[in-house]
Design a protein around this motif. Structure first.
Motif, PDB file in Angstrom:
ATOM      1  N   ASP A 154      36.497  27.445  41.541  1.00  0.00           N
ATOM      2  CA  ASP A 154      35.290  27.043  42.262  1.00  0.00           C
ATOM      3  C   ASP A 154      34.288  28.186  42.419  1.00  0.00           C
ATOM      4  O   ASP A 154      33.326  28.066  43.192  1.00  0.00           O
ATOM      5  CB  ASP A 154      35.655  26.497  43.645  1.00  0.00           C
ATOM      6  CG  ASP A 154      36.276  25.107  43.574  1.00  0.00           C
ATOM      7  OD1 ASP A 154      35.920  24.358  42.641  1.00  0.00           O
ATOM      8  OD2 ASP A 154      37.105  24.776  44.447  1.00  0.00           O
ATOM      9  N   VAL A 155      34.495  29.270  41.694  1.00  0.00           N
ATOM     10  CA  VAL A 155      33.618  30.432  41.838  1.00  0.00           C
ATOM     11  C   VAL A 155      32.206  30.123  41.355  1.00  0.00           C
ATOM     12  O   VAL A 155      31.216  30.436  42.034  1.00  0.00           O
ATOM     13  CB  VAL A 155      34.192  31.645  41.079  1.00  0.00           C
ATOM     14  CG1 VAL A 155      33.177  32.789  41.029  1.00  0.00           C
ATOM     15  CG2 VAL A 155      35.486  32.116  41.736  1.00  0.00           C
ATOM     16  N   PHE A 176      37.559  23.330  50.709  1.00  0.00           N
ATOM     17  CA  PHE A 176      38.743  23.297  49.851  1.00  0.00           C
ATOM     18  C   PHE A 176      39.736  22.275  50.409  1.00  0.00           C
ATOM     19  O   PHE A 176      39.998  22.263  51.616  1.00  0.00           O
ATOM     20  CB  PHE A 176      39.436  24.664  49.808  1.00  0.00           C
ATOM     21  CG  PHE A 176      38.559  25.787  49.342  1.00  0.00           C
ATOM     22  CD1 PHE A 176      38.511  26.134  47.998  1.00  0.00           C
ATOM     23  CD2 PHE A 176      37.773  26.488  50.245  1.00  0.00           C
ATOM     24  CE1 PHE A 176      37.697  27.160  47.571  1.00  0.00           C
ATOM     25  CE2 PHE A 176      36.954  27.524  49.828  1.00  0.00           C
ATOM     26  CZ  PHE A 176      36.905  27.867  48.487  1.00  0.00           C
ATOM     27  N   THR A 177      40.301  21.469  49.548  1.00  0.00           N
ATOM     28  CA  THR A 177      41.344  20.537  49.981  1.00  0.00           C
ATOM     29  C   THR A 177      42.596  21.320  50.345  1.00  0.00           C
ATOM     30  O   THR A 177      43.044  22.195  49.593  1.00  0.00           O
ATOM     31  CB  THR A 177      41.654  19.527  48.877  1.00  0.00           C
ATOM     32  OG1 THR A 177      40.442  18.883  48.486  1.00  0.00           O
ATOM     33  CG2 THR A 177      42.646  18.485  49.361  1.00  0.00           C
ATOM     34  N   VAL A 200      46.031  26.807  46.333  1.00  0.00           N
ATOM     35  CA  VAL A 200      44.882  26.882  47.243  1.00  0.00           C
ATOM     36  C   VAL A 200      44.435  28.327  47.459  1.00  0.00           C
ATOM     37  O   VAL A 200      43.249  28.652  47.296  1.00  0.00           O
ATOM     38  CB  VAL A 200      45.199  26.207  48.589  1.00  0.00           C
ATOM     39  CG1 VAL A 200      43.990  26.301  49.525  1.00  0.00           C
ATOM     40  CG2 VAL A 200      45.583  24.747  48.376  1.00  0.00           C
ATOM     41  N   ARG A 201      45.346  29.199  47.828  1.00  0.00           N
ATOM     42  CA  ARG A 201      44.942  30.568  48.175  1.00  0.00           C
ATOM     43  C   ARG A 201      44.280  31.312  47.025  1.00  0.00           C
ATOM     44  O   ARG A 201      43.252  31.975  47.237  1.00  0.00           O
ATOM     45  CB  ARG A 201      46.128  31.368  48.716  1.00  0.00           C
ATOM     46  CG  ARG A 201      45.700  32.777  49.181  1.00  0.00           C
ATOM     47  CD  ARG A 201      46.786  33.475  49.962  1.00  0.00           C
ATOM     48  NE  ARG A 201      47.996  33.651  49.177  1.00  0.00           N
ATOM     49  CZ  ARG A 201      49.144  34.106  49.667  1.00  0.00           C
ATOM     50  NH1 ARG A 201      49.235  34.402  50.954  1.00  0.00           N
ATOM     51  NH2 ARG A 201      50.204  34.242  48.902  1.00  0.00           N
ATOM     52  N   PRO A 202      44.780  31.239  45.789  1.00  0.00           N
ATOM     53  CA  PRO A 202      44.088  31.963  44.714  1.00  0.00           C
ATOM     54  C   PRO A 202      42.653  31.474  44.493  1.00  0.00           C
ATOM     55  O   PRO A 202      41.772  32.276  44.167  1.00  0.00           O
ATOM     56  CB  PRO A 202      44.961  31.677  43.483  1.00  0.00           C
ATOM     57  CG  PRO A 202      46.296  31.307  44.021  1.00  0.00           C
ATOM     58  CD  PRO A 202      46.034  30.612  45.316  1.00  0.00           C
ATOM     59  N   ASN A 203      42.418  30.179  44.686  1.00  0.00           N
ATOM     60  CA  ASN A 203      41.064  29.651  44.525  1.00  0.00           C
ATOM     61  C   ASN A 203      40.171  30.116  45.666  1.00  0.00           C
ATOM     62  O   ASN A 203      39.034  30.571  45.450  1.00  0.00           O
ATOM     63  CB  ASN A 203      41.113  28.129  44.465  1.00  0.00           C
ATOM     64  CG  ASN A 203      39.789  27.513  44.057  1.00  0.00           C
ATOM     65  OD1 ASN A 203      39.058  28.054  43.240  1.00  0.00           O
ATOM     66  ND2 ASN A 203      39.466  26.377  44.635  1.00  0.00           N
ATOM     67  N   ASP A 244      35.967  36.490  47.161  1.00  0.00           N
ATOM     68  CA  ASP A 244      35.644  37.703  46.401  1.00  0.00           C
ATOM     69  C   ASP A 244      34.252  37.608  45.775  1.00  0.00           C
ATOM     70  O   ASP A 244      33.572  38.625  45.584  1.00  0.00           O
ATOM     71  CB  ASP A 244      36.687  37.944  45.309  1.00  0.00           C
ATOM     72  CG  ASP A 244      38.021  38.432  45.868  1.00  0.00           C
ATOM     73  OD1 ASP A 244      38.054  38.845  47.040  1.00  0.00           O
ATOM     74  OD2 ASP A 244      39.020  38.386  45.126  1.00  0.00           O
ATOM     75  N   ALA A 245      33.813  36.385  45.470  1.00  0.00           N
ATOM     76  CA  ALA A 245      32.484  36.183  44.894  1.00  0.00           C
ATOM     77  C   ALA A 245      31.381  36.253  45.947  1.00  0.00           C
ATOM     78  O   ALA A 245      30.196  36.244  45.596  1.00  0.00           O
ATOM     79  CB  ALA A 245      32.424  34.834  44.169  1.00  0.00           C
ATOM     80  N   GLY A 246      31.772  36.309  47.233  1.00  0.00           N
ATOM     81  CA  GLY A 246      30.770  36.487  48.276  1.00  0.00           C
ATOM     82  C   GLY A 246      30.808  35.499  49.422  1.00  0.00           C
ATOM     83  O   GLY A 246      30.065  35.666  50.393  1.00  0.00           O
ATOM     84  N   ALA A 247      31.633  34.469  49.351  1.00  0.00           N
ATOM     85  CA  ALA A 247      31.666  33.467  50.420  1.00  0.00           C
ATOM     86  C   ALA A 247      32.163  34.085  51.721  1.00  0.00           C
ATOM     87  O   ALA A 247      33.183  34.784  51.746  1.00  0.00           O
ATOM     88  CB  ALA A 247      32.562  32.295  50.027  1.00  0.00           C
TER      89      ALA A 247
END
Length: 383
Positions: A139-140, A158-159, A202-205, A211-214
């Motif tokens: 989802d990045v 995230f589900t 879930v956690r890796p996503n 990490d992308a800024g969220a």
């Protein structure tokens, strides 16, 4: 201190008809192009001529569909901005459905056919046949598009792992448990299933999007109280999904028996807010007395009695085209403030995602939500 409530959506919005038809391979007609053109004017979207020219052409390559997805996301973001929300997302325009979106990106699942969801739509239910995992955060790009398309704060949904497990068939963990003895073995198999989905899917996503800024992630667990005795497992899955993730995290639960959540939700380790459904249970009458706000009394008193995270207060019924007057939204907020005696514990949102409502209704509901929130602030700041 000046009172200011944060307004936001919860997740999904309806997809525009031109997006639906394009991805389904169905022919578009003049009404679809008119929809894109008229809403671009209403929302102030520049450059929409690229989209309408593409739609008028009527045949699409894979790259064209990607462009249409981008435009659907722009329209959804603009709708939320124009309605006045402080926090936005793209209405999950790129996602098929909250469960299917995850399963499409995960290994260890196999489709077992279509099932019907509550709103008479269908999704593919899968069976877990091996330990689940993903190749990487998927989802990045979605997050980055939202972040660069809006100056509002984005909230990435995230589900949650418990819902993924509850909505799947278990052909991997449960058969092994049958080799054990009794309920304890079955409960441990269920726990392993939830924990591995949390840790490996879930956690890796979530971590990749952060990490992308969220800065804010929302875990959605609509299945949270399906089995009341498993609410501790919902909490364990949430905690595992966020462990080591440096971001604010909220938990959204709707259409559930909230009495089952306490005291277990006090064990949520990184959850600053519970976003819950209230308006669907409430009267449409104005007023700030308990007897005038029946949809709010019981659940708000759980927060008051037991404590816990802040409250994401659902003030819009997403199952109805009824457009809540601003004064009704105001009174729902003022009642919540009266019960909790702390405006800082409250933020404002719809009960759930508005994907079952037409954009015309969605926009009016959200605009009145923002207007009612400002009325509540004004009333409190005058006091």
């Amino acid at each position: 201190m000046t009172v200011r409530f944060v307004t936001r959506e919860i997740g999904s919005l309806a997809k525009p008809p031109w997006r639906v038809k394009a991805f389904a391979g169905r022919p578009l007609d003049a009404s679809d192009v008119d929809h894109a053109r008229s809403w671009s004017g209403r929302l102030g979207i520049a450059g929409h001529e690229e989209l309408t020219a593409l739609l008028e052409r009527g045949s699409f390559e894979a790259s064209d569909l990607a462009t249409i997805d981008d435009w659907a996301a722009r329209y959804a973001i603009a709708l939320l901005e124009r309605a006045g929300l402080d926090v936005v997302w793209d209405g999950e325009q790129r996602r098929t459905e909250m469960y299917d979106h995850v399963i499409r990106h995960a290994r260890g699942f196999e489709s077992r056919g279509l099932v019907r969801s509550f709103d008479n739509k269908y999704y593919e239910k899968a069976a877990c046949v091996a330990s689940p995992s993903i190749d990487g955060a998927y989802d990045v790009d979605e997050y980055r598009f939202v972040a660069r398309s809006s100056d509002r704060e984005p909230k990435a949904p995230f589900t949650g792992p418990y819902t993924i497990v509850d909505w799947s068939y278990d052909e991997h963990y449960a058969p092994r448990a049958r080799l054990g003895s009794g309920r304890a073995a079955a409960a441990e198999a269920r726990r392993r299933f939830v924990r591995e989905v949390a840790d490996q899917v879930v956690r890796p996503n979530v971590a990749g999007v952060v990490d992308a800024g969220a800065g804010w992630v929302q875990i959605d667990e609509p299945a949270a109280t399906t089995r009341p005795d498993e609410v501790p497992l919902v909490v364990e899955g949430f905690n595992a999904s966020l462990r080591g993730v440096e971001a604010r995290a909220s938990l959204h639960i709707c259409y559930s028996d909230y009495r089952c959540l306490w005291p277990h939700v006090l064990g949520l380790e990184e959850c600053f807010e519970l976003q819950l459904e209230f308006a669907n249970r409430d009267s449409r009458d104005l007023g700030t007395r308990a007897d005038q706000r029946p949809g709010y009394v019981e659940t708000l008193n759980l927060f008051k009695r037991h404590g816990g995270p802040a409250v994401g207060l659902g003030v819009l019924d997403i199952h109805s085209d009824f457009v809540e007057p601003a004064e009704l939204v105001r009174d729902r907020i003022l009642y919540a403030v009266d019960v909790l005696d702390d405006p800082a514990r409250i933020a404002v949102n719809p009960d759930c995602g508005l994907r079952t409502r037409r954009w015309e209704i969605t926009y009016e509901k959200l605009a009145r939500m923002v207007e009612g929130t400002r009325l509540a602030e004004a009333a409190l700041n005058r006091a």
